[in-house]
Design a protein around this motif. Structure first.
Motif: not given
Length: 565
Positions: A349-375
């Motif tokens: 996951i890359v933040d607004i300043n270009g810093n990155s960190r490991n997304a962790g085990e729930d990355f797919d979960l958070c990604q699907k949450y984001d897509i569902w909600l933002m739609n």
């Protein structure tokens, strides 16, 4: 991991150790590494370096060589390995002062490839250890005042900005130099020159306005020059879309430059171009998609034809808007790894300043949450809010009345201040943010330029304060007690307080974390630490923080249940 038995591969060549005896390989390796990006090497766990061995080697080599370029690299490498020993930094500076002029391009119009890194190191070390700073400054100015081309000079100014090298005393001289360079620069260099000029103009305080206007006008002109006549390719739908982006930027730049005539002309061109913008329709084939569309159409009609209180209740408790929960998504998710993970990569996951960190085990979960909600937010919630604002169903006056009379935000609360007790409502802490939000919705509907900074800044920061009050009211921890001090619990910890589970639904807390923390948009952090620039603020962020504030209205203050009802 480095293996001396294998050829040493660089960016431009492959070096074999066969030309050296095995006991010479460690020294040969250091010689090669000295010409790589040293700053990265000393931090790269895949490139282990025996610091003591390297220091002894570089120290000896620097003493016996007469090559100033080698002295600079050896001492700089040694300094990065032992940054608390300024001797190596000073010796590197001494060598750089002697050699940097020889690294500048022979053809003065060329890019200063060899000199760029050396200039950056020279500025950085001189400023860091406060050594020969005046002399280094004079050396840089000798380049800027010379007959070298615009590329070398713009690179010097850019590096100086990155290293915060020049003082405010030099700012106006740099600004005037940028003005001169602008007439010489070509292509993307012109934009870079303007941005550097604006940066140093901001340091001039009372004298900044005419310089800023100059560079903003130049940026606007650059955008207008990039317009393409749609008549050259009438069937190319991308041309009007690209023109729209350039025109929006030009209008903004001319506005900043206070050039009414040029702005009006750009706005007229924007309106004419808008007529040519074509977005191809996308046909939805799935029956389920059509059913969802009909559902939301029916919901929107019901809410917009009813009372404002019914609309706000549904926005505060958005079950009918089908907002997601992590539990719902988990039930629908496959247990298999994502495609990225199957290929052996780690999700980042890359933040607004270009810093990155490991997304962790729930990355797919958070990604699907984001897509569902933002739609849902983009396609339904924002449209409902805008339609309500346009119909005057939702106004600041009506919204204020609802907050004060129908929610806990209208209850007078007591706050201790310096042995005094003051009273305030939660709405009084957000009123001007809510007013600014409705104003920007109206400006958007009128086709006017919007500025979402005030509602996002106010509501996101006040959200944390109001939530802290709520946690305190329901018996949660709001203060951290250290050995010698106390401090307020921050937002991430507040959202983890167990008592909140009795005050809000799990879905509410998930939504708060998605909007304000690193689990999603991270709006609170980006606002509080001033990471956002004006272009980062938008209707999406403003609407998300507004929805969070509406959810807080469902809180029940102890002893005030009848008001909450």
């Amino acid at each position: 991991m480095f293996n001396p038995s294998q050829p040493f591969s660089g960016k431009y060549s492959v070096f074999s150790y066969d030309t050296f005896l095995p006991d010479e390989w460690p020294q040969a390796r250091l010689e090669i590494l000295a010409w790589w990006k040293i700053e990265h090497l000393v931090e790269d766990e895949n490139c282990p370096i025996d610091k003591d061995f390297a220091l002894d080697y570089f120290d000896e080599r620097a003493k016996i060589t007469n090559n100033q370029l080698l002295k600079y690299r050896y001492n700089y490498f040694a300094y990065l390995l032992y940054p608390n020993d300024n001797r190596y930094a000073k010796q590197s500076i001494d060598a750089l002062v002697e050699v940097v002029g020889t690294l500048l391009p022979e053809d003065k119009d060329d890019y200063p490839h060899q000199a760029e890194d050396a200039i950056e190191v020279l500025m950085s070390l001189s400023k860091r250890v406060k050594y020969r700073t005046k002399e280094v400054t004079g050396l840089i100015w000798s380049v800027l005042d010379s007959d070298y081309g615009y590329r070398t000079k713009i690179v010097c100014i850019r590096v100086a900005r990155e290293q915060a090298f020049f003082s405010s005393y030099d700012a106006e001289k740099i600004v005037c130099l940028c003005q001169d360079l602008l007439s010489l620069a070509k292509d993307g260099w012109r934009e870079n020159c303007c941005k550097l000029g604006l940066f140093y103009s901001s340091k001039l305080q009372g004298k900044a306005k005419p310089y800023k206007s100059f560079f903003y006008e130049a940026l606007g002109d650059l955008e207008m020059m990039q317009l393409v006549d749609p008549a050259t390719a009438p069937n190319n739908i991308a041309i009007p879309l690209m023109n729209e982006v350039h025109l929006e930027k030009a209008i903004s730049f001319y506005q900043e430059a206070s050039l009414t005539e040029k702005r009006n002309k750009a706005e007229q061109t924007f309106r004419e171009n808008k007529k040519k913008v074509l977005i191809p329709p996308f046909k939805i084939e799935k029956k389920t998609d059509k059913q969802i569309g009909k559902y939301f159409e029916s919901l929107a009609k019901e809410l917009l034809e009813g009372k404002l209180s019914w609309l706000l209740l549904n926005l505060s408790y958005p079950v009918r808007f089908l907002f997601p929960s992590y539990e719902q998504i988990r039930k629908r998710m496959s247990e298999s790894k994502s495609t990225v993970e199957k290929l052996g990569f780690v999700n980042k996951i890359v933040d607004i300043n270009g810093n990155s960190r490991n997304a962790g085990e729930d990355f797919d979960l958070c990604q699907k949450y984001d897509i569902w909600l933002m739609n849902i937010v983009r396609n339904t919630v924002i449209n409902v809010i805008l339609t309500s604002v346009k119909a005057k169903q939702l106004t600041y006056g009506k919204l204020k009345k609802w907050f004060l009379k129908n929610t806990c935000f209208g209850i007078q609360l007591e706050y201790a201040r310096s042995n005094h007790v003051l009273t305030s409502t939660w709405f009084s802490q957000i009123d001007y943010g809510i007013e600014a939000l409705i104003k920007q919705y109206n400006r958007f509907l009128q086709g006017k330029r919007t500025d979402w900074r005030l509602p996002v800044d106010v509501l996101s920061i006040r959200f944390e304060g109001i939530l802290r009050d709520m946690v305190g009211d329901c018996g949660g921890r709001v203060t951290k007690v250290g050995r010698d001090s106390t401090s307020q619990v921050l937002l991430d910890d507040l959202l983890g307080e167990p008592c909140l589970k009795d005050a809000f639904r799990t879905e509410d807390i998930e939504f708060f974390k998605y909007v304000f923390t690193a689990k999603g948009h991270n709006i609170r952090n980006n606002v509080a630490h001033a990471f956002y620039i004006p272009q980062d603020y938008g209707m999406i962020q403003a609407t998300l923080v507004f929805l969070c504030m509406l959810r807080l209205t469902t809180f029940r203050l102890k002893g005030k249940e009848e008001v909450n009802e």
